[in-house]
Design a protein around this motif. Sequence first.
Motif, PDB file in Angstrom:
ATOM      1  N   GLU A 149       0.840  -1.186   0.000  1.00 47.19           N
ATOM      2  CA  GLU A 149       0.000   0.000   0.000  1.00 47.19           C
ATOM      3  C   GLU A 149       0.878   1.240   0.000  1.00 47.19           C
ATOM      4  N   PRO A 150       0.348   2.377  -0.451  1.00 48.39           N
ATOM      5  CA  PRO A 150       1.130   3.614  -0.465  1.00 48.39           C
ATOM      6  C   PRO A 150       1.656   3.935   0.928  1.00 48.39           C
ATOM      7  N   GLY A 151       2.927   4.313   0.989  1.00 47.63           N
ATOM      8  CA  GLY A 151       3.540   4.662   2.261  1.00 47.63           C
ATOM      9  C   GLY A 151       4.129   3.479   2.989  1.00 47.63           C
ATOM     10  N   GLN A 152       3.884   2.226   2.513  1.00 44.72           N
ATOM     11  CA  GLN A 152       4.401   1.046   3.191  1.00 44.72           C
ATOM     12  C   GLN A 152       5.775   0.638   2.672  1.00 44.72           C
ATOM     13  N   ALA A 153       6.155   1.080   1.491  1.00 41.36           N
ATOM     14  CA  ALA A 153       7.455   0.728   0.932  1.00 41.36           C
ATOM     15  C   ALA A 153       8.543   1.586   1.575  1.00 41.36           C
ATOM     16  N   MET A 154       9.593   0.931   2.070  1.00 42.66           N
ATOM     17  CA  MET A 154      10.700   1.631   2.710  1.00 42.66           C
ATOM     18  C   MET A 154      11.852   1.873   1.742  1.00 42.66           C
ATOM     19  N   ALA A 155      11.969   1.018   0.741  1.00 39.82           N
ATOM     20  CA  ALA A 155      13.024   1.154  -0.263  1.00 39.82           C
ATOM     21  C   ALA A 155      12.656   0.286  -1.453  1.00 39.82           C
ATOM     22  N   SER A 156      13.331   0.503  -2.565  1.00 43.10           N
ATOM     23  CA  SER A 156      13.105  -0.296  -3.761  1.00 43.10           C
ATOM     24  C   SER A 156      14.456  -0.655  -4.361  1.00 43.10           C
ATOM     25  N   VAL A 157      14.642  -1.940  -4.672  1.00 43.67           N
ATOM     26  CA  VAL A 157      15.888  -2.415  -5.267  1.00 43.67           C
ATOM     27  C   VAL A 157      15.557  -3.036  -6.612  1.00 43.67           C
ATOM     28  N   ASN A 158      15.893  -2.330  -7.671  1.00 42.03           N
ATOM     29  CA  ASN A 158      15.567  -2.789  -9.021  1.00 42.03           C
ATOM     30  C   ASN A 158      14.083  -3.132  -9.155  1.00 42.03           C
ATOM     31  N   GLY A 159      13.254  -2.306  -8.531  1.00 39.23           N
ATOM     32  CA  GLY A 159      11.813  -2.518  -8.626  1.00 39.23           C
ATOM     33  C   GLY A 159      11.234  -3.425  -7.559  1.00 39.23           C
ATOM     34  N   GLU A 160      12.080  -4.106  -6.780  1.00 35.40           N
ATOM     35  CA  GLU A 160      11.608  -4.977  -5.709  1.00 35.40           C
ATOM     36  C   GLU A 160      11.505  -4.160  -4.420  1.00 35.40           C
ATOM     37  N   GLU A 161      10.306  -4.060  -3.867  1.00 30.90           N
ATOM     38  CA  GLU A 161      10.089  -3.205  -2.707  1.00 30.90           C
ATOM     39  C   GLU A 161      10.442  -3.912  -1.395  1.00 30.90           C
ATOM     40  N   ILE A 162      10.998  -3.140  -0.499  1.00 30.50           N
ATOM     41  CA  ILE A 162      11.224  -3.578   0.882  1.00 30.50           C
ATOM     42  C   ILE A 162      10.221  -2.816   1.732  1.00 30.50           C
ATOM     43  N   THR A 163       9.345  -3.532   2.407  1.00 26.34           N
ATOM     44  CA  THR A 163       8.207  -2.916   3.073  1.00 26.34           C
ATOM     45  C   THR A 163       8.456  -2.637   4.553  1.00 26.34           C
ATOM     46  N   ALA A 164       7.573  -1.804   5.108  1.00 29.29           N
ATOM     47  CA  ALA A 164       7.631  -1.513   6.531  1.00 29.29           C
ATOM     48  C   ALA A 164       7.381  -2.768   7.352  1.00 29.29           C
ATOM     49  N   MET A 165       6.568  -3.690   6.823  1.00 27.56           N
ATOM     50  CA  MET A 165       6.296  -4.932   7.536  1.00 27.56           C
ATOM     51  C   MET A 165       7.557  -5.776   7.644  1.00 27.56           C
ATOM     52  N   GLN A 166       8.323  -5.827   6.562  1.00 27.59           N
ATOM     53  CA  GLN A 166       9.581  -6.578   6.604  1.00 27.59           C
ATOM     54  C   GLN A 166      10.537  -5.978   7.629  1.00 27.59           C
ATOM     55  N   LEU A 167      10.629  -4.640   7.633  1.00 28.29           N
ATOM     56  CA  LEU A 167      11.520  -3.970   8.571  1.00 28.29           C
ATOM     57  C   LEU A 167      11.064  -4.192  10.010  1.00 28.29           C
ATOM     58  N   ALA A 168       9.756  -4.140  10.233  1.00 30.46           N
ATOM     59  CA  ALA A 168       9.224  -4.366  11.581  1.00 30.46           C
ATOM     60  C   ALA A 168       9.537  -5.783  12.065  1.00 30.46           C
TER      61      ALA A 168
END
Length: 291
Positions: free
Chosen positions: A17-36
């Motif tokens: 969802e918008p605002g949940q992506a923390m970073a993007s690596v070649n189009g692959e998103e790293i989300t806030a859920m992963q970081l949490a």
Amino acid sequence: MLLLSLLAACGPKQKSEPGQAMASVNGEEITAMQLAEEMQRANVPAAQQAAAKKQLLESLIDRQVLQNAAVADKADRDPKVVQAIERAKAQIIAQAYLQKKVGTPSPPTKAEVADYYHKHPEFFAQRKQIAMNQLVFASADMSDKAKAVIDNAKSLDEVAAWFKDNNVKFAPAQITRATTDLPPDLSSRLLSMKAGQLFLIKEGERSLLNTVADVKDAPVTLETAGPQIEQYLMNSKSKEAATAEIARLRAAAKIDYLNKEVAGEPKPAPAAAAPAASSDQSVAKGVAGLK
């Protein structure tokens, strides 16, 4: 960690969802859920979370970069990697089922904790600390002459003098170990030794020539040992419940051994019994450093 990342990559991609992506690596998103989740696994104290988030995000980016490179290199198709992923997946799913089915056992009562304490005086009330002097040297230097000198020596100083005269490198050391640090048979052997008696322990490429210098009482009170005993008893309950559930599932399953050479023996239903001595050692290790 790479294997678990590859395992996650096997599943369907979910758009964040918008605002949940923390970073993007070649189009692959790293989300806030992963970081949490990484924060939770790292068990970071509240005062350090701001700095830890930055470090863990960089670690997630590194992991994604490695995963992308591995996929591009077709490492995820390597039979050994695929097998490792399937093994990790099976372990995670099985553990999740047991956790859901068994849950968290109720804490033991004060009476149960006290009963365990009084039944194992060797770990607690009668715990001792053994001070030892050592000569540490390479096992390769244990020649026939060195062995003869050690066998007939009356003290460490006598052996040390011979080592010096024969250019054998060694290092003197002093250590203190609680009886709960050591295997029961070794503890009994040390406590029964005469003052100044030498004994040799080989640890791979090095050997330790020891003598007991002093033995002191180092009891652990019920108040001090209580939390470790409580945790041990809870772990034992969880293990017993998991063993019983596995036995129940095995009994209900149709299991055919297709290779008789590696066929296992039928497993009897687990009986409620006192923890094994080897398991008791885990409690001993837990209280070994207590003063």
